[in-house]
Design a protein around this motif. Structure first.
Motif, mmCIF file in Angstrom:
data_model
loop_
_atom_site.group_PDB
_atom_site.id
_atom_site.type_symbol
_atom_site.label_atom_id
_atom_site.label_comp_id
_atom_site.label_asym_id
_atom_site.label_seq_id
_atom_site.Cartn_x
_atom_site.Cartn_y
_atom_site.Cartn_z
ATOM 1 N N TRP A 141 0.834 -1.208 0.000
ATOM 2 C CA TRP A 141 0.000 0.000 0.000
ATOM 3 C C TRP A 141 0.860 1.247 0.000
ATOM 4 O O TRP A 141 0.635 2.181 -0.753
ATOM 5 C CB TRP A 141 -0.929 -0.006 1.230
ATOM 6 C CG TRP A 141 -2.251 -0.683 0.955
ATOM 7 C CD1 TRP A 141 -2.819 -0.904 -0.253
ATOM 8 C CD2 TRP A 141 -3.165 -1.197 1.930
ATOM 9 N NE1 TRP A 141 -4.023 -1.531 -0.110
ATOM 10 C CE2 TRP A 141 -4.278 -1.724 1.230
ATOM 11 C CE3 TRP A 141 -3.172 -1.271 3.325
ATOM 12 C CZ2 TRP A 141 -5.363 -2.311 1.861
ATOM 13 C CZ3 TRP A 141 -4.246 -1.847 3.967
ATOM 14 C CH2 TRP A 141 -5.343 -2.374 3.234
ATOM 15 N N ALA A 142 1.881 1.231 0.866
ATOM 16 C CA ALA A 142 2.744 2.415 1.000
ATOM 17 C C ALA A 142 3.400 2.720 -0.349
ATOM 18 O O ALA A 142 3.456 3.873 -0.789
ATOM 19 C CB ALA A 142 3.800 2.175 2.077
ATOM 20 N N GLU A 143 3.847 1.664 -0.988
ATOM 21 C CA GLU A 143 4.502 1.826 -2.277
ATOM 22 C C GLU A 143 3.556 2.446 -3.304
ATOM 23 O O GLU A 143 3.945 3.258 -4.130
ATOM 24 C CB GLU A 143 4.954 0.452 -2.778
ATOM 25 C CG GLU A 143 6.135 0.502 -3.707
ATOM 26 C CD GLU A 143 6.707 -0.898 -3.863
ATOM 27 O OE1 GLU A 143 6.654 -1.427 -4.981
ATOM 28 O OE2 GLU A 143 7.153 -1.475 -2.832
ATOM 29 N N ALA A 144 2.257 2.023 -3.214
ATOM 30 C CA ALA A 144 1.265 2.526 -4.164
ATOM 31 C C ALA A 144 0.707 3.878 -3.721
ATOM 32 O O ALA A 144 -0.253 4.385 -4.300
ATOM 33 C CB ALA A 144 0.144 1.503 -4.314
ATOM 34 N N GLY A 145 1.250 4.416 -2.623
ATOM 35 C CA GLY A 145 0.777 5.706 -2.137
ATOM 36 C C GLY A 145 -0.553 5.640 -1.418
ATOM 37 O O GLY A 145 -1.247 6.632 -1.253
ATOM 38 N N GLU A 146 -0.935 4.424 -0.979
ATOM 39 C CA GLU A 146 -2.213 4.239 -0.269
ATOM 40 C C GLU A 146 -1.976 4.289 1.236
ATOM 41 O O GLU A 146 -0.968 3.788 1.727
ATOM 42 C CB GLU A 146 -2.794 2.853 -0.618
ATOM 43 C CG GLU A 146 -3.222 2.713 -2.060
ATOM 44 C CD GLU A 146 -4.696 3.064 -2.262
ATOM 45 O OE1 GLU A 146 -5.383 3.328 -1.267
ATOM 46 O OE2 GLU A 146 -5.124 3.085 -3.429
ATOM 47 N N LYS A 147 -2.964 4.839 1.951
ATOM 48 C CA LYS A 147 -2.873 4.834 3.409
ATOM 49 C C LYS A 147 -3.515 3.554 3.960
ATOM 50 O O LYS A 147 -4.188 2.825 3.239
ATOM 51 C CB LYS A 147 -3.576 6.066 3.974
ATOM 52 C CG LYS A 147 -2.791 7.345 3.683
ATOM 53 C CD LYS A 147 -3.249 8.493 4.552
ATOM 54 C CE LYS A 147 -4.513 9.106 3.955
ATOM 55 N NZ LYS A 147 -4.942 10.313 4.648
ATOM 56 N N ALA A 148 -3.303 3.326 5.247
ATOM 57 C CA ALA A 148 -3.906 2.153 5.899
ATOM 58 C C ALA A 148 -4.944 2.628 6.906
ATOM 59 O O ALA A 148 -4.646 3.472 7.745
ATOM 60 C CB ALA A 148 -2.839 1.334 6.596
ATOM 61 N N GLY A 149 -6.182 2.115 6.771
ATOM 62 C CA GLY A 149 -7.226 2.462 7.739
ATOM 63 C C GLY A 149 -7.081 1.677 9.023
ATOM 64 O O GLY A 149 -7.233 2.211 10.114
ATOM 65 N N GLY A 150 -6.773 0.409 8.914
ATOM 66 C CA GLY A 150 -6.617 -0.388 10.131
ATOM 67 C C GLY A 150 -6.759 -1.865 9.888
ATOM 68 O O GLY A 150 -6.798 -2.341 8.747
ATOM 69 N N PHE A 151 -6.832 -2.562 11.004
ATOM 70 C CA PHE A 151 -6.946 -4.021 10.983
ATOM 71 C C PHE A 151 -8.140 -4.431 11.831
ATOM 72 O O PHE A 151 -8.344 -3.889 12.926
ATOM 73 C CB PHE A 151 -5.664 -4.635 11.556
ATOM 74 C CG PHE A 151 -5.812 -6.076 11.969
ATOM 75 C CD1 PHE A 151 -5.764 -7.103 11.024
ATOM 76 C CD2 PHE A 151 -6.003 -6.419 13.319
ATOM 77 C CE1 PHE A 151 -5.903 -8.430 11.416
ATOM 78 C CE2 PHE A 151 -6.134 -7.750 13.699
ATOM 79 C CZ PHE A 151 -6.093 -8.756 12.753
ATOM 80 N N ILE A 152 -8.932 -5.362 11.327
ATOM 81 C CA ILE A 152 -10.014 -5.911 12.137
ATOM 82 C C ILE A 152 -9.839 -7.423 12.234
ATOM 83 O O ILE A 152 -9.572 -8.093 11.228
ATOM 84 C CB ILE A 152 -11.413 -5.538 11.573
ATOM 85 C CG1 ILE A 152 -12.515 -6.077 12.508
ATOM 86 C CG2 ILE A 152 -11.626 -6.044 10.138
ATOM 87 C CD1 ILE A 152 -13.896 -5.465 12.240
ATOM 88 N N GLY A 153 -9.940 -7.928 13.445
ATOM 89 C CA GLY A 153 -9.778 -9.382 13.607
ATOM 90 C C GLY A 153 -10.506 -9.880 14.845
ATOM 91 O O GLY A 153 -10.610 -9.176 15.852
ATOM 92 N N GLU A 154 -11.041 -11.085 14.735
ATOM 93 C CA GLU A 154 -11.668 -11.733 15.897
ATOM 94 C C GLU A 154 -10.560 -12.249 16.817
ATOM 95 O O GLU A 154 -9.541 -12.742 16.331
ATOM 96 C CB GLU A 154 -12.523 -12.919 15.442
ATOM 97 C CG GLU A 154 -13.664 -12.525 14.530
ATOM 98 C CD GLU A 154 -14.228 -13.740 13.790
ATOM 99 O OE1 GLU A 154 -14.797 -14.622 14.457
ATOM 100 O OE2 GLU A 154 -14.065 -13.809 12.560
ATOM 101 N N SER A 155 -10.803 -12.192 18.095
ATOM 102 C CA SER A 155 -9.745 -12.574 19.035
ATOM 103 C C SER A 155 -9.535 -14.083 19.071
ATOM 104 O O SER A 155 -8.469 -14.564 19.419
ATOM 105 C CB SER A 155 -10.048 -12.024 20.412
ATOM 106 O OG SER A 155 -10.157 -10.617 20.323
ATOM 107 N N ILE A 156 -10.575 -14.859 18.771
ATOM 108 C CA ILE A 156 -10.423 -16.262 18.356
ATOM 109 C C ILE A 156 -11.344 -16.369 17.144
ATOM 110 O O ILE A 156 -12.488 -15.917 17.222
ATOM 111 C CB ILE A 156 -10.865 -17.262 19.450
ATOM 112 C CG1 ILE A 156 -9.985 -17.131 20.688
ATOM 113 C CG2 ILE A 156 -10.817 -18.696 18.905
ATOM 114 C CD1 ILE A 156 -10.367 -18.084 21.827
ATOM 115 N N LEU A 157 -10.874 -16.944 16.052
ATOM 116 C CA LEU A 157 -11.710 -16.933 14.847
ATOM 117 C C LEU A 157 -12.804 -17.986 14.957
ATOM 118 O O LEU A 157 -12.520 -19.172 15.129
ATOM 119 C CB LEU A 157 -10.858 -17.185 13.609
ATOM 120 C CG LEU A 157 -10.146 -15.914 13.178
ATOM 121 C CD1 LEU A 157 -8.667 -16.041 13.373
ATOM 122 C CD2 LEU A 157 -10.505 -15.573 11.742
#
Ligand code: PMP
Length: 994
Positions: free
Chosen positions: A752-768
């Motif tokens: 993303w950084a290379e493509a000039g894109e920002k990062a909004g974040g990460f979402i994850g379940e604490s146990i999937l």
């Protein structure tokens, strides 16, 4: 090696297979001709059976004779037959109800196919013929005294009732041996073949059915139920069979079995195998000895739809319609209402109302008082939840079961209410055992009226009701016979009369069953007709008015089938339903769900009913607040602020700002908007097979949805991290997997950084969860969060499934990983079923989100929801449920690992606290690259469905649907774990798990 023939399988050059039968010396040539003729006859018949649907249609193959009978040296006969494929029914595990029904149909089919067959050499006498059971009687000398008593009892019955009738029963040539070793079943579990005509003979036609029943009744907890199923199948194929001598013929055949075994034991004492078959036959005879034969007859008549089944009951009802009983309770001119105590009854309310007798008494008294009623009446044929605890469970043919169907009528009213005799009578018997069934004092009257003999039972009487009464005391119509007892003397129930009519006392004295198993309810309700007419308004010379005249009886609820049809036509078409045979659940009690028949299911699926289904504290909190105020958050309210304080107290100090919502989806939707507000982009990292909710944005980060059926793949702004599965995934080294899986985040962010894109974040379940109960490998979130934060994004922990103490060692799942997220989303467990979710974030995130656009949520944070949430947190704390989850979860995991040691199909057992899973797999073929296991998806589906039949609710998940999930309400305890594992181990041995 058979008793008569030695059997060999021959495979010919081109692969055709045959059975070569060589008899022991001294075989009878005529009998060989007869057997040949019967096979030839059946070969011409269409032996097809089965009902709709198509999947259960079956067709029986029978061996065909090939060539001639050959006489060998030493008077042995050799015959060749075609081979019939299949495995014996006796090896099938389990024998389902459907298979027993089909078994009966096979017996009916043989009766039908042989009806036009005759042969001059058909044997007419044979030791295995049930009609000849008395010939085995001399062998009783080898029985133990207990066995001798049982055998004598059945043989005497046979001699007295059936022997004289034998000449009047129709005869035919019967196959005469439709047992588990002679019936063959194919891969689909359907009957496919029939072998061994060595027992065929001319005998009473009904023996075909009797023999099938005798074998179907062995080795099952409830033999009469199993035999009923066989009879129903027989009736479906061949209606009109008379049930009267069946019981004696069934027991007759069983006695031949045990007598022959005893004889063999003496002749060949060194051969214990000859005794093996006797044990289940003895066990069955012993069980049958304890059942009243007239009850057996009633059950058989019901199964065979014989006209007598209802005759007595109908005759009584017709007589009663024109009779003039004195009302048993004087209800005329009193205010009477219907009282509903059925499983899902709203009159009954929460389970605590009937579990505690004081509370039960108060509840009913208040209910009557609130409605200005003197009496409440109801309960005949009603299915009740009252006796559905462990103490009352017995083992049926499909798991635990309960007597839930009420056979009498209850009249609830004041202590001391007088009870009158409806007709002249003599006292049949009295019962004064207050402990046994909660009955208190019981009076049973015997009535003889115009050719009708019947009995009336009065239960829960006051202790001083029955002075001077004893068996034989005459009573006159209209006499006061007893009074309603108080709870301290009537067995602990609120004051009421249990009033029941019996057409047959079945030799009971002083008591009679007041409740029946749902599967036997027809039979028992027929023995115990509706007593309502005996409560009628009495006017001399006039027929009784049915008591329903006093009030409007409750409207009948829709049946399960009606509900399903209505649902299909008027609800969204993408709404699914659990199980092929849907459940109709009407009550939740702690870790259990009850269906309309009162069947109790152990619920290991529902992590929403976090502190237990309908926990009384939560229910009461909701009820009390709902009665007073429910508005939105634009006014000050104590509940809102206190709940927010209670909630943040459970979280790390950084997470101190709460936004209340109504679901997990809404929580994640809001969290995703926060990420965008923070970073200015919707670019998100999420995990493979993750699920975060049903809103557009939540779906866009839910691989479980967009990679699943109907999905269109990941939207451009979502990038997926691989499922961090250390069992079957890309990285399996426990020590390094966390870092290895987390490193993917770094790579994507660099892209993303290379493509000039920002990062909004990460979402994850604490146990999937949907991913298959995947516990994150150590260090995983630390690694991911590190990369995401460096790139300027936020980290969301989705705690919708696992939060609020479930993982045991910690209150929140993310704590297992030693990280602190920026945003936590909470749903399911927080309201214990009340729609309630929350987003908790850091002050910095909250500030970034509060950019001027108001966040208003009409329902979020309303006083009722907050009351529910506060009650949940309080219960978790006060009942120590987090520690309990840890202890019970570890215990259950240990048990599952013990089972795993015996069942290699369980590849992995995993999870934390009461959020567990086990994965079903097969070893992969050596050629399969990069994988040592293949998913056992079919077996997982079988296990889930079969466990449901046995009374346990489990779910499957994971990308291959091969992971069994266990996430019960937290009140699930070690006893439940034992029970669950006992049944799992049983089902894992069944054919469906192979
Ligand atoms: N997140 C996770 C991890 C979930 O399992 C679910 C529901 N299964 C949701 C979010 C969505 O919650 P809800 O169904 O309450 O909208």
């Amino acid at each position: 090696a058979g008793e008569v023939d030695l059997n060999f399988r021959l495979t010919a050059e081109r692969g055709e297979r045959y059975t070569l039968k060589i008899s022991r010396p001294g075989a009878d040539r005529k009998k060989a001709d007869f057997e040949r003729a019967i096979m030839e006859h059946l070969a011409k018949k269409e032996l097809a059976g089965g009902q709709l649907p198509e999947e259960v249609r079956f067709r029986l193959a029978v061996p065909r004779p090939v060539g001639e009978v050959i006489q060998l040296e030493g008077s042995r006969l050799a015959r060749l037959q075609t081979w019939v494929d299949g495995r014996p029914l006796g090896e099938v595990n389990p024998i389902s109800s459907q298979l027993r029904f089909d078994w009966g149909e096979v017996a009916g089919m043989l009766t039908e196919a042989l009806a036009d067959f005759d042969h001059p050499h058909a044997p007419v006498s044979y030791k295995w013929n049930p009609s000849q059971t008395l010939e085995a009687r001399p062998l009783a000398r080898y029985f133990s005294p207990e066995q001798r008593e049982i055998a004598a009892y059945f043989w005497e019955r046979f001699e007295r009732e059936t022997l004289p009738a034998l000449p009047t029963l129709p005869t035919s040539i019967n196959f005469n041996d439709a047992h588990e070793q002679n019936l063959l079943v194919n891969e689909q579990g359907l009957f496919c073949g029939l072998i061994d005509f060595g027992d065929a003979m001319r005998t009473q036609t009904i023996n075909e059915l009797a023999i099938a029943c005798a074998y179907a009744g062995m080795s099952v907890p409830d033999p009469l139920q199993a035999m009923s199923e066989v009879m129903k199948g027989f009736h479906w194929r061949r209606p009109g069979a008379a049930p009267d001598h069946l019981f004696n013929l069934i027991t007759g055949r069983l006695l031949i079995t045990v007598a022959t075994a005893a004889d063999n034991a003496r002749k060949e004492p060194e051969n214990p195998y000859l005794q093996v078959s006797a044990a289940p036959a003895w066990a069955l005879l012993k069980k049958l000895r304890s059942v009243h034969p007239r009850l057996v007859t009633a059950i058989f008549r019901n199964a065979l739809w014989s006209a007598e089944a209802e005759e007595e009951n109908l005759a009584f009802r017709h007589w009663l319609e024109q009779a003039s009983p004195h009302p048993v309770v004087a209800l005329a001119d009193r205010s009477v209402i219907a009282l509903d105590l059925s499983v899902g009854s709203l009159d009954l309310g929460n389970h605590v109302n009937y579990e505690d007798s004081d509370r039960f008494t108060r509840r009913i008294a208040r209910h009557l008082e609130d409605r200005g009623a003197d009496f409440g009446v109801g309960g005949y044929g009603e299915t009740r939840p009252v006796y559905t605890t462990d103490d009352f469970a017995t083992e049926g043919n499909s798991g635990p079961r309960w007597r839930t169907v009420h056979l009498g009528l209850d009249v609830w009213g004041p202590v001391g209410t007088p009870i009158f005799a409806p007709f002249d009578a003599t006292v049949h018997s009295l019962g004064i055992d207050p402990t046994q069934h909660g009955y208190g004092h019981v009076l049973i009257l015997e009535h003889q009226e115009e050719g009708q003999t019947f009995f009336t039972l009065y239960g829960h009487l006051s202790a001083d009701s029955l002075p001077g009464m004893r068996a034989g005391t005459p009573v006159q119509k209209g006499d006061e016979i007893a009074r309603f007892g108080a709870p301290d003397e009537n067995g602990g129930w609120p004051p009421h009369l249990h009033f029941q009519v019996m057409l047959d006392m079945l030799d009971y004295e002083g008591d009679f069953p007041g409740v029946a198993y749902p599967e036997e309810a027809d039979v028992w309700l027929s023995l115990c007709p509706d007593p309502a007419p005996l409560l009628g308004r009495y006017r001399p010379g006039e027929p009784a008015a049915v008591f329903a005249d006093y009030f409007d009886p409750p409207a009948a609820a829709k049946t399960g089938e009606e509900l399903l049809r209505a649902r299909q036509s008027s609800l969204g078409y993408s709404l699914s339903i659990a199980y092929r045979q849907p459940l109709h659940i009407v009550r939740g009690v702690r870790q259990f769900l009850l269906d309309t028949s009162g069947r109790r299911y152990l619920d290991t699926v529902n992590n929403v009913a976090h502190v237990g289904h309908e926990h009384p504290r939560v229910v009461e909190a909701i009820q009390r607040q709902a009665a007073v105020l429910n508005t939105n958050t634009r006014y000050l309210h104590d509940n809102l602020v206190r709940f927010a304080e209670d909630l943040t107290a459970t979280l790390p100090p950084e997470l101190s700002v709460v936004h209340f919502v109504n679901s997990g989806s809404e929580a994640n939707e809001l969290a995703l908007r926060m990420c965008e507000a923070w970073s200015g982009t919707q670019n998100m990292l999420a995990v493979e097979v993750g699920y975060h909710g049903n809103t557009s944005r939540a779906i866009d980060v839910s691989s479980y949805k967009f990679d699943g059926k109907g999905g269109r793949g990941a939207p451009g702004r979502t990038r997926l991290l691989p499922l961090p599965d250390v069992f079957r995934g890309r990285h399996r080294e426990a020590a390094t997997a966390g870092k290895a899986y987390g490193a993917y985040a770094g790579r994507i962010l660099a892209d993303w950084a290379e493509a000039g894109e920002k990062a909004g974040g990460f979402i994850g379940e604490s146990i999937l969860s949907c991913g298959g109960q995947i516990v994150l490998p150590e260090g995983y979130l630390q690694e991911v969060y590190g990369h995401v934060r460096k790139a300027g994004g936020l980290c969301i922990a989705d705690e919708v499934q696992v939060g609020v103490g479930r993982v045991g060692s910690h209150f929140w799942g993310f704590e297992l990983q030693g990280v602190v997220p920026d945003i936590v989303t909470i749903g399911k467990p927080l309201g214990n079923g009340h729609p309630l979710g929350a987003v908790v974030c850091t002050p910095a995130v909250a500030r970034a989100f509060a950019n001027g656009m108001e966040y208003f949520n009409t329902f979020g944070g309303n006083p009722v929801s907050c009351a529910a949430g506060r009650a949940v947190l309080q219960v978790v704390r006060e009942e120590g449920l987090q520690a309990h989850a840890l202890d019970t979860g570890n215990y259950l995991k240990r048990l599952l690992r013990q089972v795993q040691a015996h069942h290699p199909i369980i590849g992995d057992v995993r999870g934390e606290g009461l959020f567990l899973g086990f994965e079903l797999v097969h070893p992969a073929p050596a050629a399969a690259p990069n994988s040592s296991f293949l998913p056992a998806t079919r077996q997982a589906a079988y296990l889930k469905n079969r466990m449901r039949e046995l009374g346990f609710l489990l779910s499957t998940d994971g990308p291959d649907e091969n992971v069994i999930k266990i996430k019960p309400p937290l009140c699930f305890h070690r006893g439940n774990a034992d029970h669950l594992v006992e049944y799992l181990a049983r089902v894992l041995q069944e054919d469906g798990c192979r």
